[in-house]
Design a protein around this motif. Structure first.
Motif, mmCIF file in Angstrom:
data_model
loop_
_atom_site.group_PDB
_atom_site.id
_atom_site.type_symbol
_atom_site.label_atom_id
_atom_site.label_comp_id
_atom_site.label_asym_id
_atom_site.label_seq_id
_atom_site.Cartn_x
_atom_site.Cartn_y
_atom_site.Cartn_z
ATOM 1 N N PRO A 141 -25.609 5.332 11.149
ATOM 2 C CA PRO A 141 -26.775 6.158 10.832
ATOM 3 C C PRO A 141 -26.453 7.215 9.779
ATOM 4 C CG PRO A 141 -25.804 6.851 12.901
ATOM 5 C CD PRO A 141 -25.085 5.591 12.500
ATOM 6 N N VAL A 142 -27.418 7.486 8.944
ATOM 7 C CA VAL A 142 -27.289 8.572 7.978
ATOM 8 C C VAL A 142 -27.554 9.888 8.714
ATOM 9 C CG1 VAL A 142 -28.220 9.612 5.870
ATOM 10 C CG2 VAL A 142 -27.959 7.120 6.048
ATOM 11 N N VAL A 143 -26.623 10.833 8.583
ATOM 12 C CA VAL A 143 -26.698 12.096 9.317
ATOM 13 C C VAL A 143 -26.802 13.259 8.337
ATOM 14 C CG1 VAL A 143 -25.559 13.606 10.988
ATOM 15 C CG2 VAL A 143 -25.308 11.120 11.190
ATOM 16 N N TYR A 144 -27.856 14.026 8.489
ATOM 17 C CA TYR A 144 -27.990 15.276 7.725
ATOM 18 C C TYR A 144 -27.552 16.424 8.622
ATOM 19 C CZ TYR A 144 -30.298 19.418 5.755
ATOM 20 O OH TYR A 144 -30.561 20.689 5.283
ATOM 21 N N PHE A 145 -26.502 17.099 8.217
ATOM 22 C CA PHE A 145 -25.969 18.239 8.960
ATOM 23 C C PHE A 145 -26.420 19.502 8.242
ATOM 24 C CE2 PHE A 145 -22.943 21.436 10.213
ATOM 25 C CZ PHE A 145 -22.549 21.108 11.497
ATOM 26 N N GLU A 146 -27.267 20.302 8.901
ATOM 27 C CA GLU A 146 -27.802 21.516 8.283
ATOM 28 C C GLU A 146 -27.056 22.733 8.817
ATOM 29 O OE1 GLU A 146 -32.042 21.939 7.141
ATOM 30 O OE2 GLU A 146 -32.013 23.604 8.593
ATOM 31 N N GLU A 147 -26.271 23.339 7.951
ATOM 32 C CA GLU A 147 -25.470 24.505 8.339
ATOM 33 C C GLU A 147 -26.261 25.804 8.239
ATOM 34 O OE1 GLU A 147 -21.425 26.561 6.646
ATOM 35 O OE2 GLU A 147 -21.457 24.371 6.769
ATOM 36 N N TRP A 148 -27.310 25.809 7.444
ATOM 37 C CA TRP A 148 -28.140 27.007 7.306
ATOM 38 C C TRP A 148 -29.517 26.578 6.844
ATOM 39 C CZ3 TRP A 148 -27.737 31.368 9.557
ATOM 40 C CH2 TRP A 148 -28.421 32.509 9.127
ATOM 41 N N ASN A 149 -30.520 27.396 7.146
ATOM 42 C CA ASN A 149 -31.902 26.996 6.867
ATOM 43 C C ASN A 149 -32.583 27.791 5.765
ATOM 44 O OD1 ASN A 149 -31.854 29.289 8.622
ATOM 45 N ND2 ASN A 149 -33.983 28.911 9.180
ATOM 46 N N GLU A 150 -32.042 28.921 5.375
ATOM 47 C CA GLU A 150 -32.690 29.766 4.349
ATOM 48 C C GLU A 150 -31.625 30.325 3.407
ATOM 49 O OE1 GLU A 150 -34.524 32.665 6.873
ATOM 50 O OE2 GLU A 150 -36.395 31.546 7.040
ATOM 51 N N PRO A 151 -31.257 29.620 2.379
ATOM 52 C CA PRO A 151 -31.745 28.318 1.916
ATOM 53 C C PRO A 151 -31.085 27.172 2.675
ATOM 54 C CG PRO A 151 -30.031 29.108 0.447
ATOM 55 C CD PRO A 151 -30.255 30.209 1.462
ATOM 56 N N LEU A 152 -31.586 25.975 2.461
ATOM 57 C CA LEU A 152 -31.002 24.810 3.114
ATOM 58 C C LEU A 152 -29.567 24.622 2.637
ATOM 59 C CD1 LEU A 152 -33.813 22.084 3.026
ATOM 60 C CD2 LEU A 152 -33.468 23.959 4.648
ATOM 61 N N MET A 153 -28.692 24.348 3.589
ATOM 62 C CA MET A 153 -27.279 24.185 3.243
ATOM 63 C C MET A 153 -26.700 23.032 4.051
ATOM 64 S SD MET A 153 -24.269 27.032 3.574
ATOM 65 C CE MET A 153 -25.285 28.226 2.682
ATOM 66 N N SER A 154 -26.086 22.114 3.354
ATOM 67 C CA SER A 154 -25.465 20.975 4.010
ATOM 68 C C SER A 154 -24.092 21.352 4.554
ATOM 69 C CB SER A 154 -25.341 19.816 3.011
ATOM 70 O OG SER A 154 -24.932 18.647 3.661
ATOM 71 N N GLY A 155 -23.529 20.460 5.383
ATOM 72 C CA GLY A 155 -22.338 20.777 6.156
ATOM 73 C C GLY A 155 -21.047 20.867 5.370
ATOM 74 N N ILE A 156 -20.126 21.681 5.869
ATOM 75 C CA ILE A 156 -18.820 21.889 5.270
ATOM 76 C C ILE A 156 -17.938 20.660 5.502
ATOM 77 C CG2 ILE A 156 -17.678 22.940 7.281
ATOM 78 C CD1 ILE A 156 -16.736 25.165 5.209
ATOM 79 N N GLY A 157 -16.817 20.595 4.792
ATOM 80 C CA GLY A 157 -16.008 19.389 4.729
ATOM 81 C C GLY A 157 -15.623 18.766 6.050
ATOM 82 N N TRP A 158 -15.092 19.580 6.977
ATOM 83 C CA TRP A 158 -14.648 18.966 8.228
ATOM 84 C C TRP A 158 -15.815 18.478 9.071
ATOM 85 C CZ3 TRP A 158 -13.799 24.216 7.224
ATOM 86 C CH2 TRP A 158 -14.538 25.126 8.008
ATOM 87 N N ALA A 159 -16.993 19.114 8.954
ATOM 88 C CA ALA A 159 -18.166 18.625 9.687
ATOM 89 C C ALA A 159 -18.554 17.240 9.175
ATOM 90 C CB ALA A 159 -19.325 19.597 9.553
ATOM 91 N N ALA A 160 -18.523 17.074 7.861
ATOM 92 C CA ALA A 160 -18.837 15.764 7.280
ATOM 93 C C ALA A 160 -17.802 14.729 7.699
ATOM 94 C CB ALA A 160 -18.884 15.878 5.758
ATOM 95 N N GLU A 161 -16.542 15.118 7.749
ATOM 96 C CA GLU A 161 -15.492 14.194 8.170
ATOM 97 C C GLU A 161 -15.688 13.771 9.625
ATOM 98 O OE1 GLU A 161 -10.608 13.829 8.185
ATOM 99 O OE2 GLU A 161 -11.553 15.665 7.436
ATOM 100 N N LEU A 162 -16.075 14.702 10.469
ATOM 101 C CA LEU A 162 -16.319 14.380 11.877
ATOM 102 C C LEU A 162 -17.504 13.429 12.034
ATOM 103 C CD1 LEU A 162 -15.694 17.883 13.475
ATOM 104 C CD2 LEU A 162 -14.181 15.901 13.557
ATOM 105 N N ILE A 163 -18.500 13.557 11.170
ATOM 106 C CA ILE A 163 -19.621 12.617 11.180
ATOM 107 C C ILE A 163 -19.101 11.198 10.953
ATOM 108 C CG2 ILE A 163 -21.646 11.838 9.864
ATOM 109 C CD1 ILE A 163 -22.288 14.821 9.382
ATOM 110 N N GLY A 164 -18.207 11.049 9.980
ATOM 111 C CA GLY A 164 -17.645 9.733 9.699
ATOM 112 C C GLY A 164 -16.811 9.196 10.843
ATOM 113 N N ILE A 165 -16.004 10.046 11.458
ATOM 114 C CA ILE A 165 -15.175 9.622 12.589
ATOM 115 C C ILE A 165 -16.053 9.156 13.744
ATOM 116 C CG2 ILE A 165 -13.574 10.452 14.362
ATOM 117 C CD1 ILE A 165 -12.378 12.294 12.187
ATOM 118 N N ALA A 166 -17.186 9.832 13.932
ATOM 119 C CA ALA A 166 -18.095 9.510 15.038
ATOM 120 C C ALA A 166 -18.960 8.293 14.772
ATOM 121 C CB ALA A 166 -18.990 10.719 15.335
ATOM 122 N N GLY A 167 -18.889 7.739 13.561
ATOM 123 C CA GLY A 167 -19.633 6.528 13.269
ATOM 124 C C GLY A 167 -20.877 6.713 12.438
#
Length: 265
Positions: free
Chosen positions: A140-166
């Protein structure tokens, strides 16, 4: 061989790691943002914020070492060095970096064997998440939102954990950026175009509000919203680059992907 006895922990992951190593007696003071373990807040004086700190509060605990994280703490670490305090600044940005940090910190306090055991345990949990993900053919494509004002995508290790989790990070080109400003998503419709199957909110320091996402113009077209695949992983569980990102963040990430797999089956 003598080791450090009075450590000023300027960020939360060093506190968590020292407790996990059984070396909490070496901690002279902690970051005010510390939440793990909970006893740290009761037992240790709070001496710093994160990106801003008062030098005199840190010096008051008479540290023989200050441990910081990243360029965001460069100014206070410089001031401490000028005041005669030994300083070590970690800059781990991925899972391997977290494991190296644990080993290095263990060596600093003479807990080498405890460090090896902790790293081994963390590797077991990482391998278990990879093995769980290997049974699934869809990512699945996962959008990790680290902040909402402004929108901010996830930091490196969060993205890496997404990949490890499938999963597959929706904004892989942003996750490689160290600075928060470089991970801002200027156009909210870009999230719509990337059509994430899962959205994970981890708004640093405040509660994720799924209804706010539902109210965003055009976002009702996103598969994650259509299928109610909106989740929160609290920031202390994943945005601190220490053991909790694996023991708490990765575990939740894996469970979230598993729920999507059940829905998509």
């Amino acid at each position: 061989m003598s080791h450090y006895q009075r450590i000023a922990c300027l960020s939360t992951e060093s506190v968590e790691t020292l407790y996990a190593l059984g070396a909490q007696d070496c901690i002279a003071g902690i970051s005010g943002f510390t939440v793990r373990p909970p006893e740290a807040r009761r037992e240790k004086p709070k001496i710093s914020g994160f990106s801003s700190s008062k030098l005199e509060r840190i010096l008051a605990v008479e540290p023989d070492l200050a441990i910081g994280f990243s360029n965001l703490q460069a100014d206070v670490c410089r001031d401490l060095a000028q005041a005669g305090v030994e300083v070590h600044v970690f800059n781990q940005r991925g899972v391997d970096g977290i494991l190296r940090m644990v080993g290095a910190l263990a060596a600093m306090v003479g807990r080498d064997e405890a460090g090896r055991l902790l790293v081994a345990d963390l590797r077991v949990q990482i391998d278990a998440a990879r093995a769980r993900a290997a049974q699934w053919t869809r990512r699945p494509v996962v959008y990790f939102e680290e902040w909402n004002e402004p929108l901010m995508s996830g930091i490196g290790w969060a993205a890496e954990l997404i990949g490890i989790a499938g999963g597959a990070d929706a904004f892989p080109e942003l996750s490689t950026q160290h600075g928060a400003r470089e991970r801002i998503i200027a156009d909210p419709m870009e999230v719509v175009r990337r059509a994430p199957d899962i959205i994970i909110g981890s708004w640093c320091g405040k509660k994720f509000q799924p209804d706010q996402l539902r109210a965003r113009a055009g976002w009702d077209a996103i598969p994650a919203l259509k299928n109610n695949m909106l989740f929160e992983i609290k920031s202390p569980d994943i945005l601190s680059p220490g053991p909790s990102a694996i023991t708490h963040g990765l575990r939740q990430m894996s469970d979230i992907v598993a729920r999507w797999q059940e829905l998509a089956a």
